[in-house]
Design a protein around this motif. Structure first.
Motif: not given
Length: 787
Positions: A298-308, A366-370, A387-390
């Motif tokens: 996803p382009p942007l997401a918010t998580n608590n520390l320690g989660t995946t 984060i980015t992804a490339s090939y 570039t997406v953000a977490k």
């Protein structure tokens, strides 16, 4: 009727009937102040702010006309001299508005005349006020290394890059944007042939710009936004052929900015679509998409520390083959930025990356490339996603101000501070789930009093590692104060410093006394666990009342086991003298440092001199809290043989606060009562001469004396003070006139029902309530304001 607590204070008492010893713990409520919120930019009509000296013509400049062409948009002009008077937020200043009241801030192109005194003054003003204006810019940003106002009449692309660049900056109606044409400054005025910091943009991150030997005319768009693709769309051809199409290129920029256009060269930068060149237009904002054959969600997401968190990359349908393509995920920056991961796409051309947020709070980009292999055997073409953000957040506890020291017994001392980030009281923490071989001591730490929301406390624990990892992670769990209040957990990671020496044994033997100075023989056995031979050992103390003779030992001397050096894994036993001048309060921490033959320090080991053997303080307890009007009972006790009234034969005892004498307790009771001590923190030690003539200082006892605070007639909360008078707990409660208060207690901090002690009617004074109990090991108090 239900009551509403206005302030909760815990008073814990340790009751010993024989000695009537009490411990009082006080908790204070910290009230959160108002939060400063940024204004929403004025939208009716929208307004933009132009820095006058960066344009030609001010209100009649091309930049002002472009802004005015936006329906309903008003334009304000501020000079460099006025710029510093504009507030960051709200209304006021020379234009009547703060920076965040504007839809956009515009820094234009003065037709490439960037060496004038006016333009240089403008850059100086921008740099001097960057901590004021850059925080206001939360919307779309476009940075162009061009002089598009100069080329405006002759080049369609110059006109579009100016007009649409300003339209892009103004595009978000709820935020303040920025349009900035760097013009010719880094090519002509301050030629930067190597990457040079753009100082007035550091509020957004690090930008490095420079000029090039060539005049670039071949431009290529590598990202899109609806403003630029609106009919007729901005094209590569329109950005090319200006002679020169760009005057500056960017070598570094923050991860939340996207390259919009490059000058096509054989440059080191590879754009998302596989093209190479020099980035010269950068953008930041909602709705920007890179041109690429790979898309990341996803382009942007918010998580608590320690989660995946999981991100998935999808290859475009025209990529062949889609199955089995190696995709590399990279965290460009952020708390987990060391992470890279490569995996293969599935039959749908999708590859995913899952990781755990263990690096602390912050934002991962984060980015992804090939790479598509070259048919001629070259490097191939690399495609990169947007570039997406977490965002990693912590709503539990924060660990900060860390220091880890290697100790004498091959363990570590871990000092850190804990901040309560929860919305409730925090009565302790747990250090959970370390890897095998790592042990914390203690692993459960209780707070007396509990930490208020936002409050910080300093802690020290020991870490023991039996062949455990040098770098490891664990969880910091919260212990909530209220019954039924859920706990939380925060991951944290540490790296243990390398130890180079290990103290195996250390003993302190009395030698002789001269006045208040006692000399001891200090014998210790230590091991070289480093990789270099050692020649010297040095000693230093935390306190000026402790000194060593000699402070530096040459291990090759016969008196210290010489003539050989101390090789790795070898041990050596040496004896030096330690002098202690009473009173000598504190922990008696010392440092043993080892050195090579060239006096190059290996490391320092922190250890503590052996504690007092004979003299201790029986009362007050360490951590006790008293009121200023409370008599305080001091008593020295023997600690060597409990049933011997005085095994070391000490005489009169002097009580000190640090090095200040408080009073002398004669034999045989060794006690005195003091009253009227002023409010403050005290470190109490007892000093006496033993029958052996040794002058011994006891281990310190820390107490706090509080003065009742002034009552605030306009406050409906206050501070509950507690003290001890004999066997009675004395509670001092500030009240407001006309309000009733219920005083409650319970015997456990985290469990049990609150029992009522007394109801009082407030009269605006600080009222006194007493409580006497002899059947509880602890007692906690709070008062609530009745409705």
């Amino acid at each position: 009727m239900k009551t509403t607590p206005t302030l909760q204070t815990a008073a814990a008492m340790s009751h010993g009937l024989a000695q009537s010893l009490f411990r009082i713990i006080i908790g204070l409520l910290l009230l959160a102040g108002p939060q400063l919120a940024r204004s929403t930019p004025v939208t009716s009509p929208p307004r933009v702010l132009i820095l006058d000296e960066t344009t030609i013509g001010g209100a009649s400049s091309l930049e002002a006309l472009a802004a005015a062409a936006i329906p309903g948009c008003a334009v304000d002009i501020a000079t460099a001299a006025q710029w510093g008077s504009i507030p960051g937020t709200g209304l006021g200043g020379p234009t009547g508005y703060g920076f965040d009241s504007y839809r956009a801030i515009i820094l234009g192109d003065p037709y490439c005349n960037t060496s004038t005194s006016g333009y240089l003054a403008a850059l100086t003003a921008l740099n001097a006020t960057k901590t004021v204006w850059t925080p206001a810019v939360t919307g779309n940003v476009i940075l162009e290394g061009v002089d598009n106002a100069y080329h405006y009449s002759g080049q369609v692309g110059a006109a579009k890059s100016l007009d649409r660049g300003i339209a892009f900056a103004v595009n978000d109606p709820t935020k303040t944007g920025l349009y900035y044409a760097l013009s010719c400054y880094y090519q002509y005025t301050a030629p930067a042939v190597t990457p040079t910091l753009v100082p007035h943009l550091t509020g957004f991150g690090t930008f490095m710009a420079r000029t090039y030997a060539n005049c670039f005319n071949d431009a290529h768009i590598v990202a899109t936004h609806a403003v630029f693709t609106a009919t007729p769309a901005l094209t590569d051809t329109e950005l090319s052929g200006w002679s020169c199409s760009t005057h500056e290129g960017f070598d570094a920029w923050p991860a939340n900015f996207v390259v919009l256009a490059i000058a096509l060269t054989n440059g080191v930068f590879t754009a998302t679509d596989g093209s190479n060149g020099v980035p010269y237009i950068l953008v930041r904002g909602e709705g920007v998409h890179v041109l690429s054959n790979i898309h990341l969600d996803p382009p942007l997401a918010t998580n608590n520390l320690g989660t995946t968190h999981t991100v998935c990359a999808t290859l475009a349908t025209n990529v062949f083959p889609k199955l089995g393509v190696a995709v590399t995920f990279t965290i460009l920056s952020g708390p987990n930025s060391v992470t890279n991961f490569t995996t293969l796409t599935d039959v749908n051309g999708v590859a995913c990356f899952t990781y755990t947020g263990m690096g602390g709070p912050g934002v991962d980009y984060i980015t992804a490339s090939y790479t598509v292999p070259s048919s001629t055997g070259g490097e191939g073409i690399k495609y990169t996603s947007e570039t997406v953000a977490k965002i990693w957040v912590n709503h539990c506890v924060a660990i900060d101000c860390e220091n880890i020291e290697c100790l004498a017994d091959a363990t570590w001392s871990y000092t850190f501070c804990v901040t309560n980030l929860t919305s409730g009281f925090l009565s302790g923490i747990t250090l959970q789930n370390p890897p095998a071989g790592i042990v914390f001591n203690p692993s459960v730490i209780n707070f007396n009093p509990p930490l208020n929301p936002g409050q910080v406390t300093n802690l020290t624990v020991g870490i023991a590692s039996s062949s455990g990892p040098v770098h490891f992670c664990f969880n910091v769990g919260s212990i909530a104060e209220g019954v039924g209040t859920p706990g939380c957990s925060t991951p944290h990671c540490v790296t243990l410093p390398t130890c180079c020496n290990r103290v195996v044994t250390n003993t302190l033997t009395y030698a002789f006394t001269s006045g208040l100075t006692t000399t001891y023989n200090y014998q210790l056995t230590f091991q070289n666990i480093g990789t270099d031979p050692l020649k010297y050992v040095g000693f230093a103390a935390d306190q000026s009342c402790v000194s060593f003779l000699p402070p530096l030992v040459n291990l090759t001397l016969p008196a210290y086991g010489g003539p050989s050096l101390l090789l790795p894994t070898q041990t050596r036993t040496i004896t030096v003298q330690v002098q202690k001048t009473a009173p000598c309060p504190g922990t008696n921490n010392i440092y043993l440092s080892t050195f090579t033959s060239n006096l190059i320090a290996c490391c320092s080991t922190k250890l503590t001199l052996p504690k007092a053997k004979c003299l201790g303080i029986g009362t007050p307890y360490d951590g006790s809290v008293f009121l200023t009007n409370t008599p305080i009972f001091f008593k020295a006790v023997p600690i060597a043989v409990p049933f011997n009234p005085n095994p070391c034969g000490f005489g009169p005892v002097s009580f000190y606060n640090g090095t200040i004498l408080l009073g002398v307790a004669p034999a045989p009771d060794y006690s005195l009562t003091l009253n009227g001590l002023p409010a403050g923190s005290y470190s109490i030690t007892a000093v006496s001469q033993l029958s052996s003539d040794e002058v011994e200082t006891s281990d310190p006892v820390n107490i706090t004396i509080l003065a009742p605070g002034a009552n605030d007639q306009h406050s409906h909360t206050g501070t509950l003070f507690a003290g001890v008078s004999g066997t009675t707990v004395v509670l001092t409660i500030p009240t407001d006139t006309g309000h009733d208060y219920l005083i409650q207690f319970r015997d456990k901090l985290n469990a049990g029902d609150w029992a009522s002690l007394k109801t009082i009617h407030g009269d605006g004074s600080a009222m006194i309530v007493t409580d006497t109990t002899t059947n509880s090991n602890s007692r906690y108090y709070r008062f609530v304001q009745m409705p």
